[in-house]
Design a protein around this motif. Structure first.
Motif, short mmCIF file in Angstrom:
data_model
loop_
_atom_site.label_atom_id
_atom_site.label_comp_id
_atom_site.label_asym_id
_atom_site.label_seq_id
_atom_site.Cartn_x
_atom_site.Cartn_y
_atom_site.Cartn_z
N THR A 1 0.81 -1.22 0.00
CA THR A 1 0.00 0.00 0.00
C THR A 1 0.85 1.27 0.00
O THR A 1 0.51 2.23 -0.70
CB THR A 1 -0.96 0.05 1.20
N HIS A 2 1.92 1.32 0.81
CA HIS A 2 2.71 2.55 0.82
C HIS A 2 4.06 2.33 1.49
O HIS A 2 4.29 1.32 2.13
CB HIS A 2 1.95 3.68 1.50
N SER A 3 4.92 3.33 1.31
CA SER A 3 6.32 3.16 1.68
C SER A 3 6.64 3.63 3.10
O SER A 3 7.50 4.47 3.29
CB SER A 3 7.19 3.90 0.67
N HIS A 4 5.93 3.12 4.09
CA HIS A 4 6.36 3.28 5.48
C HIS A 4 6.86 1.91 5.93
O HIS A 4 6.31 0.88 5.53
CB HIS A 4 5.20 3.75 6.37
N LEU A 5 7.90 1.92 6.78
CA LEU A 5 8.56 0.66 7.13
C LEU A 5 7.64 -0.40 7.72
O LEU A 5 7.84 -1.59 7.52
CB LEU A 5 9.71 0.91 8.11
N ASP A 6 6.60 0.06 8.46
CA ASP A 6 5.71 -0.95 9.06
C ASP A 6 4.84 -1.62 7.99
O ASP A 6 4.10 -2.56 8.30
CB ASP A 6 4.86 -0.36 10.20
N HIS A 7 4.94 -1.18 6.75
CA HIS A 7 4.19 -1.81 5.64
C HIS A 7 5.10 -2.46 4.61
O HIS A 7 4.67 -3.36 3.89
CB HIS A 7 3.28 -0.78 4.97
N ILE A 8 6.35 -1.98 4.50
CA ILE A 8 7.24 -2.49 3.44
C ILE A 8 8.48 -3.20 3.96
O ILE A 8 9.19 -3.84 3.18
CB ILE A 8 7.76 -1.35 2.54
N GLY B 1 -4.81 8.86 0.18
CA GLY B 1 -4.40 10.01 1.00
C GLY B 1 -3.11 9.64 1.71
O GLY B 1 -2.22 9.07 1.08
N HIS B 2 -3.00 9.96 2.99
CA HIS B 2 -1.88 9.53 3.85
C HIS B 2 -0.53 10.10 3.41
O HIS B 2 -0.05 11.04 4.03
CB HIS B 2 -1.85 8.00 3.94
N ILE B 3 0.10 9.53 2.40
CA ILE B 3 1.35 10.07 1.83
C ILE B 3 1.30 9.86 0.32
O ILE B 3 0.50 9.04 -0.15
CB ILE B 3 2.62 9.37 2.42
N GLY C 1 -4.89 -0.11 3.74
CA GLY C 1 -3.58 0.34 4.22
C GLY C 1 -3.82 1.53 5.13
O GLY C 1 -4.89 1.63 5.73
N ASP C 2 -2.87 2.45 5.22
CA ASP C 2 -3.09 3.65 6.03
C ASP C 2 -3.83 4.68 5.17
O ASP C 2 -3.48 4.89 4.03
CB ASP C 2 -1.75 4.24 6.48
N ILE C 3 -4.84 5.31 5.76
CA ILE C 3 -5.58 6.31 4.96
C ILE C 3 -5.76 7.63 5.71
O ILE C 3 -5.77 7.68 6.94
CB ILE C 3 -7.01 5.84 4.55
ZN ZN Z 1 1.84 4.84 6.97
#
Ligand code: ZN
Length: 392
Positions: A37-44, A122-124, A142-144
């Motif tokens: 979903t996005h490039s934050h470490l807790d997701h990637i 949204g988010h980033i 993911g994060d929104i």
């Molecule tokens: Zn995030």
């Protein structure tokens, strides 16, 4: 999260928490594809671990790969400094790069007879909601954030049968964004007027850009340090993922980039320094804190959530910093401002209502029950790590 249909299994996000020691997810079973979903470490953070072992396609929006790759490379270095074994090798990361399959927002991919459409979250910049269409429509958010900020447009609801949604701010709401930005700029002004420097620790991905956009409303002498610099350039290379690439470019041009220790000394004579890491665990932020520790005219303005166990959290709770292994009580002023990139409680509830799912699965939150209560009338699931469920 794993989604299984017949013999096909999809994995959505596979991250890690860069704590001390780092926290890793359960080992992933064999999967057919990984959606990110996005490039934050807790997701990637653990993509190379699973992708290189299983040789599977990794699907995400283009900025997610470019920014994510920067973080994945950096994680190997950080593990080295901190003396933890890295969860993947350089070779595994290189292998993983060949599996990246960039897909733009509003495009659809078909994998094993299942269509997946990517929507902005949204988010980033680049953050994506995945809409999976088979017998049922499943949306993984993911994060929104539903609020349109200076950086990105807010997420729009997607009608679905099953909604898997984050719940970071369950039970909490944000102060009005414009008021927080105003309070932040006023504080910077105050610090500058009394002859101090405002050090603004910010995450490289998302927050550094939010802060630079806010600061661009005024004519401060701004310096930017840390990985946020590279992330800025990646984002401006993808204008379609920004609310206004022009505004971000202008904000970047108003800030001077720190290159090396000579610039660091110069930045300390300036007015504002935006720097990583956001939670004061390493990065150039630490050297700035060291420099202003005994200066009551200067201030540290935190811009994000401080995870328990980090230097930033300890500074907030106890007023103590560990510098070069020594505990000190700094004399600078400390303030925290809300620039959150997550939907607040009421925004999450409104978003769920508009997606109108039969079943809501709450993830990514410490207080999911609060949100579950506000969603009465729907089938709400609060799965624990390792738990499977079958929708009716
Ligand atoms: Zn995030």
């Amino acid at each position: 999260m794993l989604l299984r249909r017949g013999g096909t299994t999809f994995l959505f996000d596979y991250g890690m928490l860069p704590k001390d020691p780092p926290e890793y997810p359960l080992p992933a079973p064999p999967v057919d594809a990984l959606f990110v979903t996005h490039s934050h470490l807790d997701h990637i953070g653990m993509i190379p671990w699973v992708a290189s072992r299983q040789d599977i396609d990794v699907i995400a929006a283009p900025p997610t790969f470019e920014v994510g790759d920067l973080l994945l490379e950096d994680s190997i270095k950080i593990a080295g400094y901190e003396g933890y074994p890295a969860p993947y090798t350089d070779r595994e990361l290189r292998h993983t790069r060949r599996l990246y399959r960039p897909v733009h927002h509003r495009e659809t991919v078909e994998i094993e007879d299942v269509e997946v459409t990517l929507h902005p979250a949204g988010h980033i910049p680049g953050a994506t909601m995945m809409e999976v269409n088979a017998e049922k429509t499943v949306v993984f958010t993911g994060d929104i954030h539903t609020l349109t900020t200076d950086l990105v447009w807010g997420a729009q609801p997607v009608r679905c049968d099953i909604l898997v949604i984050e719940s970071t701010y369950a039970g909490r709401s944000h102060p009005d964004r414009e008021k927080s930005t105003y309070a932040f700029l006023k504080k910077v002004d105050e610090v500058v007027s009394r002859g101090g420097v405002a050090v603004v620790p910010a995450f490289a991905v998302g927050r550094t850009q939010d802060v630079l956009l806010a600061l661009a409303q005024k004519r401060f002498d701004v310096w930017v340090d840390g990985m946020g610099k590279e992330v800025n350039s990646i984002y401006t290379g993808h204008p379609e993922y920004l609310r206004s690439a022009k505004r971000l470019r202008t904000a970047m041009h108003r800030a001077r980039v720190v290159r090396g220790s000579h610039h660091r000394r110069q930045a300390l004579k300036g007015e504002v320094i935006v720097t990583t890491s956001g939670m004061l665990d390493g990065g150039p932020a630490v050297s700035y804190l060291q420099a202003i520790r005994d200066d009551p005219r200067s201030a540290v303005l935190l811009t994000g959530f401080q995870v328990p166990g980090t230097q930033g959290r300890r500074l907030l709770d106890e007023g103590v910093l560990s510098l070069d292994g020594e505990d000190v009580r700094p004399k600078f002023e400390l303030q925290k401002f809300d620039f959150s990139a997550h939907a607040g409680h009421d925004e999450l509830v409104a978003f769920v209502e508009k997606c109108d799912p039969e079943t809501v699965v709450l993830m990514h939150g410490d207080n999911r029950e609060a949100l579950a209560t506000s969603l009465a009338g729907r089938n709400v699931l609060l799965p624990r790590e390792g738990e499977w469920f079958t929708p009716g």
